[in-house]
Motif scaffolding. Structure first.
Motif, PDB file in Angstrom:
ATOM      1  N   UNK A   1       0.664  -1.332   0.105  1.00 40.66           N
ATOM      2  CA  UNK A   1      -0.160   0.012   0.079  1.00 40.66           C
ATOM      3  C   UNK A   1       0.847   1.386   0.071  1.00 40.66           C
ATOM      4  N   UNK A   2       0.396   2.332  -0.498  1.00 39.50           N
ATOM      5  CA  UNK A   2       1.144   3.639  -0.462  1.00 39.50           C
ATOM      6  C   UNK A   2       1.723   3.881   0.954  1.00 39.50           C
ATOM      7  N   UNK A   3       2.726   4.767   1.134  1.00 38.15           N
ATOM      8  CA  UNK A   3       3.343   5.111   2.561  1.00 38.15           C
ATOM      9  C   UNK A   3       2.270   6.087   3.152  1.00 38.15           C
ATOM     10  N   UNK A   4       2.460   6.450   4.306  1.00 36.19           N
ATOM     11  CA  UNK A   4       1.374   7.216   5.166  1.00 36.19           C
ATOM     12  C   UNK A   4       1.431   8.608   4.506  1.00 36.19           C
ATOM     13  N   UNK A   5       2.362   9.070   4.050  1.00 36.98           N
ATOM     14  CA  UNK A   5       2.386  10.605   3.444  1.00 36.98           C
ATOM     15  C   UNK A   5       1.602  10.453   2.008  1.00 36.98           C
TER      16      UNK A   5
ATOM     17  N   UNK B   1      -8.419  10.200  -2.075  1.00 41.93           N
ATOM     18  CA  UNK B   1      -9.160  10.903  -2.877  1.00 41.93           C
ATOM     19  C   UNK B   1      -9.395  10.059  -4.364  1.00 41.93           C
ATOM     20  N   UNK B   2      -8.505   9.228  -4.620  1.00 39.33           N
ATOM     21  CA  UNK B   2      -8.633   8.427  -5.623  1.00 39.33           C
ATOM     22  C   UNK B   2      -9.834   7.365  -5.501  1.00 39.33           C
TER      23      UNK B   2
ATOM     24  N   UNK C   1     -17.425   4.216   4.696  1.00 39.16           N
ATOM     25  CA  UNK C   1     -16.933   4.393   6.176  1.00 39.16           C
ATOM     26  C   UNK C   1     -15.290   4.297   6.089  1.00 39.16           C
ATOM     27  N   UNK C   2     -14.865   4.932   7.198  1.00 40.72           N
ATOM     28  CA  UNK C   2     -13.513   4.924   7.415  1.00 40.72           C
ATOM     29  C   UNK C   2     -12.947   3.552   7.661  1.00 40.72           C
ATOM     30  N   UNK C   3     -13.672   2.812   8.239  1.00 39.23           N
ATOM     31  CA  UNK C   3     -13.279   1.312   8.491  1.00 39.23           C
ATOM     32  C   UNK C   3     -12.832   0.611   7.219  1.00 39.23           C
TER      33      UNK C   3
ATOM     34  N   UNK D   1      -8.982  -1.030   3.127  1.00 32.30           N
ATOM     35  CA  UNK D   1      -8.654  -0.955   1.661  1.00 32.30           C
ATOM     36  C   UNK D   1      -7.208  -0.397   1.422  1.00 32.30           C
ATOM     37  N   UNK D   2      -6.896   0.447   2.122  1.00 34.44           N
ATOM     38  CA  UNK D   2      -5.635   1.166   1.924  1.00 34.44           C
ATOM     39  C   UNK D   2      -4.612   0.683   2.908  1.00 34.44           C
ATOM     40  N   UNK D   3      -4.648  -0.145   3.882  1.00 28.99           N
ATOM     41  CA  UNK D   3      -3.923  -0.699   4.968  1.00 28.99           C
ATOM     42  C   UNK D   3      -3.326   0.147   5.882  1.00 28.99           C
ATOM     43  N   UNK D   4      -4.161   1.503   6.358  1.00 30.84           N
ATOM     44  CA  UNK D   4      -3.661   2.232   7.345  1.00 30.84           C
ATOM     45  C   UNK D   4      -4.678   2.177   8.779  1.00 30.84           C
TER      46      UNK D   4
END
Length: 234
Positions: free
Chosen positions: A20-24, A31-32, A42-44, A49-52
């Motif tokens: 996944x993309x790094x935190x930054x 957005x994508x 939702x945030x969960x 999906x993004x691994x954060x």
């Protein structure tokens, strides 16, 4: 140049483990994903999906929403019904409305919109009664509305046996309301059904075939053509 500067993922080991993309990169990744979402997320779910971590995703969503507002963007990121989604900003509603109603080549004609309005306020209603209210044969227009999924059959009239029509849930979705109770108060401006008997009797003598008869593709001289090339934007 250090190894960390050459390889951004070296600063975030989890990015290498999960792909996944790094935190930054969290903000543009959000957005994508939100740009292509067709419903609030939702945030969960976004975090999975993004691994954060969820807390980081929630914070990033809040920052993005605040940034869009501060920058005066034409769109807004809102938390609605437990999820996040992009919306056009309210102060630009007139611009969006002009684009949707006038800037699109494929849309319902005025005749179709008027017929749809009669069905919406007088449903369930027969095609003959809609024709009487509008003063023209609406066979072609009704076929278009049926094909577009904006109206549907709703049983038959007990007296005449004519098919009755009503609006669909898709119609409610397109105009942005949850139920017919939220429609504007326009019904009082339409003729009462009891006042239309004379008009219906007159129509009966014009040669219009009874409802449901295959011959009803025809009609009186004052009829409207089928609108198969039109698209709804209601």
């Amino acid at each position: 140049m250090t190894q960390e500067e050459q390889d951004p993922t070296a600063q975030d080991p989890t990015a290498q483990d999960h792909g996944v993309p790094p935190v930054r990169e969290l903000a543009p990744a959000l957005e994508a994903v939100l740009m292509v979402a067709d419903q609030p997320l939702d945030a969960t779910g976004l975090a999975a999906t993004l691994g954060h971590p969820v807390v980081e995703v929630e914070a990033a969503l809040g920052r993005l929403s605040a940034e869009y507002t501060a920058q005066g963007r034409g769109f807004d990121l809102r938390s609605v019904a437990g999820g996040w989604r992009f919306y056009t900003r309210a102060e630009y509603a007139d611009v969006v409305e002009a684009f949707v109603l006038e800037g699109q080549p494929a849309r319902l004609t005025q005749a179709a919109l008027e017929t749809l309005a009669v069905v919406a306020y007088k449903q369930p209603v027969s095609r003959a009664r809609v024709s009487a209210i509008r003063g023209v044969n609406v066979d072609g227009v009704m076929r278009t509305l049926l094909a577009r999924g904006l109206v549907e059959t709703s049983g038959a009239d007990e007296t005449s046996g004519a098919h009755l029509y009503r609006t669909t849930t898709y119609f409610l979705e397109r105009i942005g309301v949850s139920s017919l109770d939220e429609l504007p108060e326009l019904a009082p401006y339409l003729p009462d059904m009891d006042d239309l008997e004379d008009e219906l009797s007159a129509w009966a003598g014009t040669g219009v075939a009874p409802e449901g008869d295959p011959a009803d593709n025809g009609g009186p001289e004052a009829s409207e053509p089928s609108e198969h090339d039109s698209e709804p934007t209601t």
